[in-house]
Design a protein around this motif. Structure first.
Motif, PDB file in Angstrom:
ATOM      1  N   ILE A 107       0.964  -1.140  -0.094  1.00  0.00           N
ATOM      2  CA  ILE A 107       0.095  -0.023  -0.006  1.00  0.00           C
ATOM      3  C   ILE A 107       0.781   1.141   0.151  1.00  0.00           C
ATOM      4  CG2 ILE A 107      -0.088   0.162   2.465  1.00  0.00           C
ATOM      5  CD1 ILE A 107      -2.955   1.282   1.941  1.00  0.00           C
ATOM      6  N   ASN A 108       0.199   2.359  -0.530  1.00  0.00           N
ATOM      7  CA  ASN A 108       1.022   3.802  -0.691  1.00  0.00           C
ATOM      8  C   ASN A 108      -0.139   4.612   0.050  1.00  0.00           C
ATOM      9  OD1 ASN A 108       3.619   3.738  -1.714  1.00  0.00           O
ATOM     10  ND2 ASN A 108       2.545   2.620  -3.543  1.00  0.00           N
ATOM     11  N   ILE A 109       0.184   5.341   0.963  1.00  0.00           N
ATOM     12  CA  ILE A 109      -0.724   6.250   1.716  1.00  0.00           C
ATOM     13  C   ILE A 109      -0.120   7.589   1.702  1.00  0.00           C
ATOM     14  CG2 ILE A 109      -1.772   6.975   3.937  1.00  0.00           C
ATOM     15  CD1 ILE A 109      -1.589   4.044   4.867  1.00  0.00           C
ATOM     16  N   GLN A 110      -0.920   8.464   1.157  1.00  0.00           N
ATOM     17  CA  GLN A 110      -0.431   9.977   0.972  1.00  0.00           C
ATOM     18  C   GLN A 110      -1.424  10.799   1.954  1.00  0.00           C
ATOM     19  OE1 GLN A 110       1.974  11.229  -1.486  1.00  0.00           O
ATOM     20  NE2 GLN A 110       1.533  13.145  -0.099  1.00  0.00           N
ATOM     21  N   THR A 111      -1.025  11.691   2.657  1.00  0.00           N
ATOM     22  CA  THR A 111      -1.845  12.534   3.505  1.00  0.00           C
ATOM     23  C   THR A 111      -1.609  14.066   3.196  1.00  0.00           C
ATOM     24  OG1 THR A 111       0.148  13.120   5.280  1.00  0.00           O
ATOM     25  CG2 THR A 111      -1.665  10.991   5.406  1.00  0.00           C
ATOM     26  N   LYS A 112      -2.513  14.762   3.178  1.00  0.00           N
ATOM     27  CA  LYS A 112      -2.443  16.191   2.730  1.00  0.00           C
ATOM     28  C   LYS A 112      -1.349  16.996   3.500  1.00  0.00           C
ATOM     29  CE  LYS A 112      -5.352  20.028   1.741  1.00  0.00           C
ATOM     30  NZ  LYS A 112      -7.014  20.750   1.890  1.00  0.00           N
ATOM     31  N   HIS A 113      -1.431  16.857   4.815  1.00  0.00           N
ATOM     32  CA  HIS A 113      -0.650  17.525   5.980  1.00  0.00           C
ATOM     33  C   HIS A 113       0.189  16.446   6.527  1.00  0.00           C
ATOM     34  CE1 HIS A 113      -2.690  21.307   5.176  1.00  0.00           C
ATOM     35  NE2 HIS A 113      -4.096  20.545   5.545  1.00  0.00           N
ATOM     36  N   LEU A 114       1.359  16.908   7.317  1.00  0.00           N
ATOM     37  CA  LEU A 114       1.944  16.038   8.193  1.00  0.00           C
ATOM     38  C   LEU A 114       1.242  15.147   9.236  1.00  0.00           C
ATOM     39  CD1 LEU A 114       5.314  18.117   8.415  1.00  0.00           C
ATOM     40  CD2 LEU A 114       5.238  15.969   7.466  1.00  0.00           C
ATOM     41  N   VAL A 115       1.224  13.855   9.377  1.00  0.00           N
ATOM     42  CA  VAL A 115       0.481  13.348  10.635  1.00  0.00           C
ATOM     43  C   VAL A 115       1.340  12.695  11.372  1.00  0.00           C
ATOM     44  CG1 VAL A 115      -1.472  13.347   9.021  1.00  0.00           C
ATOM     45  CG2 VAL A 115       0.064  11.243   8.937  1.00  0.00           C
ATOM     46  N   HIS A 116       1.036  12.265  12.763  1.00  0.00           N
ATOM     47  CA  HIS A 116       1.955  11.214  13.635  1.00  0.00           C
ATOM     48  C   HIS A 116       1.814   9.769  13.089  1.00  0.00           C
ATOM     49  CE1 HIS A 116       1.993  14.749  16.569  1.00  0.00           C
ATOM     50  NE2 HIS A 116       0.815  15.081  16.192  1.00  0.00           N
ATOM     51  N   PHE A 117       3.032   9.297  13.388  1.00  0.00           N
ATOM     52  CA  PHE A 117       3.338   7.895  12.746  1.00  0.00           C
ATOM     53  C   PHE A 117       4.068   7.109  13.955  1.00  0.00           C
ATOM     54  CE2 PHE A 117       6.380   5.614  10.213  1.00  0.00           C
ATOM     55  CZ  PHE A 117       5.746   4.422   9.724  1.00  0.00           C
ATOM     56  N   GLN A 118       3.554   5.744  14.102  1.00  0.00           N
ATOM     57  CA  GLN A 118       4.222   5.100  15.034  1.00  0.00           C
ATOM     58  C   GLN A 118       3.990   3.613  14.465  1.00  0.00           C
ATOM     59  OE1 GLN A 118       3.072   2.109  17.172  1.00  0.00           O
ATOM     60  NE2 GLN A 118       0.881   1.903  16.293  1.00  0.00           N
ATOM     61  N   VAL A 119       5.084   2.934  14.953  1.00  0.00           N
ATOM     62  CA  VAL A 119       5.276   1.477  14.414  1.00  0.00           C
ATOM     63  C   VAL A 119       5.686   0.765  15.919  1.00  0.00           C
ATOM     64  CG1 VAL A 119       6.879  -0.189  13.295  1.00  0.00           C
ATOM     65  CG2 VAL A 119       6.488   2.094  12.156  1.00  0.00           C
ATOM     66  N   ASP A 120       4.812  -0.479  16.073  1.00  0.00           N
ATOM     67  CA  ASP A 120       4.944  -1.222  17.310  1.00  0.00           C
ATOM     68  C   ASP A 120       5.227  -0.489  18.297  1.00  0.00           C
ATOM     69  OD1 ASP A 120       4.522  -3.459  15.431  1.00  0.00           O
ATOM     70  OD2 ASP A 120       6.730  -4.073  15.443  1.00  0.00           O
ATOM     71  N   GLY A 121       4.553   0.602  18.474  1.00  0.00           N
ATOM     72  CA  GLY A 121       4.489   1.534  19.943  1.00  0.00           C
ATOM     73  C   GLY A 121       5.501   2.200  20.157  1.00  0.00           C
ATOM     74  N   GLU A 122       6.405   2.455  19.080  1.00  0.00           N
ATOM     75  CA  GLU A 122       7.340   3.404  18.839  1.00  0.00           C
ATOM     76  C   GLU A 122       7.004   4.662  18.093  1.00  0.00           C
ATOM     77  OE1 GLU A 122      10.649   2.750  20.504  1.00  0.00           O
ATOM     78  OE2 GLU A 122       9.443   1.416  21.655  1.00  0.00           O
ATOM     79  N   TYR A 123       7.032   5.901  18.686  1.00  0.00           N
ATOM     80  CA  TYR A 123       6.587   7.016  17.952  1.00  0.00           C
ATOM     81  C   TYR A 123       8.030   7.221  16.858  1.00  0.00           C
ATOM     82  CZ  TYR A 123       5.208  11.730  16.719  1.00  0.00           C
ATOM     83  OH  TYR A 123       4.854  12.835  16.062  1.00  0.00           O
ATOM     84  N   MET A 124       7.362   7.480  15.578  1.00  0.00           N
ATOM     85  CA  MET A 124       8.435   7.989  14.516  1.00  0.00           C
ATOM     86  C   MET A 124       8.492   9.234  14.075  1.00  0.00           C
ATOM     87  SD  MET A 124       9.993   4.843  14.114  1.00  0.00           S
ATOM     88  CE  MET A 124       9.905   3.352  14.775  1.00  0.00           C
ATOM     89  N   GLY A 125       7.419  10.150  14.556  1.00  0.00           N
ATOM     90  CA  GLY A 125       7.509  11.609  14.122  1.00  0.00           C
ATOM     91  C   GLY A 125       6.254  11.794  13.020  1.00  0.00           C
ATOM     92  N   LYS A 126       6.515  12.694  12.222  1.00  0.00           N
ATOM     93  CA  LYS A 126       5.422  12.848  11.403  1.00  0.00           C
ATOM     94  C   LYS A 126       5.748  12.716  10.053  1.00  0.00           C
ATOM     95  CE  LYS A 126       2.789  16.664  14.059  1.00  0.00           C
ATOM     96  NZ  LYS A 126       2.333  18.061  13.742  1.00  0.00           N
ATOM     97  N   VAL A 127       4.977  12.393   9.137  1.00  0.00           N
ATOM     98  CA  VAL A 127       4.952  11.936   7.960  1.00  0.00           C
ATOM     99  C   VAL A 127       4.009  12.437   7.083  1.00  0.00           C
ATOM    100  CG1 VAL A 127       6.528   9.736   8.455  1.00  0.00           C
ATOM    101  CG2 VAL A 127       3.789   9.748   8.102  1.00  0.00           C
TER     102      VAL A 127
END
Length: 286
Positions: free
Chosen positions: A250-270
């Motif tokens: 999958i490819n996901i595109q957002t209009k603005h920067l959004v919060h992102f996490q993987v397995d409970g680890e916060y990764m910043g905004k994407v």
């Protein structure tokens, strides 16, 4: 069978003061297995763990901590065939809950010896390995707030959730999966390898860890009623609020920067997410 076990211990996991090093040593004091314990230093990278694994040459590697610790160990053992055991000692132990691994430390230790390795797939998301659940939006924001709080455990999580309910805003997202192109408002988008969060909320009832697909859950509105329905009943989602898709990529595109996490680890905004299935990539002891 005699094992050589390497324990990768995260001393900062969880909300208790349990001395995992001492518990492990005591458990194996009268057993015929070789053990090594490596405590993760602050800001540890995968290179240090890989070097320790190479030097120790274990038959099994045990991740002692939460989902973040398991993720770190799995990254080092990807496609290696070396089985990974789980000693659940984090604030949220989603993968342990998913696999029915005991929360009692001694029972979990016994399983690390007696259990059977099972091949499961993982998902590569923006270069990060996801074993359990990743998301953008509401829950990732909760994790950011949780990391900022002095309290750990479920009380800290509840406090972060309350803050997020009042502060988080919806996103505009575009999901591209093969020939499908979906545009929607969303409170949250989940990329789900497993079925439930460490809190017990079953966000992906259709998920399987060893099938050929992962799920994408588009949550258009954050609904307490839907989450309660998911957790306590077998009723289907309301498609006006939550939709589930099955895919290998999958490819996901957002209009603005959004919060992102993987397995409970916060990764910043994407603003962009690329996710792809890696089948039978790790071995987990169950």
């Amino acid at each position: 069978m005699k094992h050589k076990l390497l324990f990768i211990v995260n001393p900062g996991s969880g909300s208790h003061n349990l001395d995992l090093h001492a518990v492990i040593k005591n458990f194996f004091a009268d057993k015929d297995h070789d053990i090594e314990i490596f405590e993760l230093p602050k800001d540890c990278d995968s290179g240090q763990i890989k070097q320790t694994i190479k030097k120790t040459a274990p038959t099994r590697v045990i991740a002692a901590g939460g989902d973040g610790t398991l993720k770190l160990v799995a990254e080092c053992l990807l496609n290696s065939g070396t089985p990974i055991g789980i000693l659940p000692a984090g604030s949220a132990n989603g993968m342990a809950r998913e696999l029915g691994i005991p929360t009692d430390i001694n029972l979990a230790l016994d399983l690390c010896i007696q259990g059977t390795p099972k091949s499961i797939h993982v998902v590569k998301i923006n270069g990060e390995l996801c074993i359990h659940l990743s998301d953008i939006g509401f829950n990732a924001y909760i994790i950011k707030k949780f990391d900022d709080l002095p309290q750990r455990g479920m009380w800290g999580y509840a406090k972060a959730s309350w803050h997020a309910l009042w502060r988080h805003h919806k996103m505009n997202v575009e999901l591209r999966m093969g020939n499908q192109d979906i545009q929607s408002e969303a409170a949250m988008v989940v990329i789900a390898n497993a079925t439930m969060y460490g809190t017990g909320v079953k966000i992906n009832p259709e998920g399987k860890l060893d099938d050929d697909l992962f799920e994408v859950i588009l949550i258009k509105q954050y609904s307490i009623a839907e989450i309660l329905k998911i957790r306590f009943t077998s009723l289907p989602f309301n498609p006006e609020k939550i939709e589930t898709f099955h895919t290998k990529k999958i490819n996901i595109q957002t209009k603005h920067l959004v919060h992102f996490q993987v397995d409970g680890e916060y990764m910043g905004k994407v603003k962009q997410i690329h996710a792809e299935l890696l089948p039978a990539a790790i071995q987990i002891i169950i």
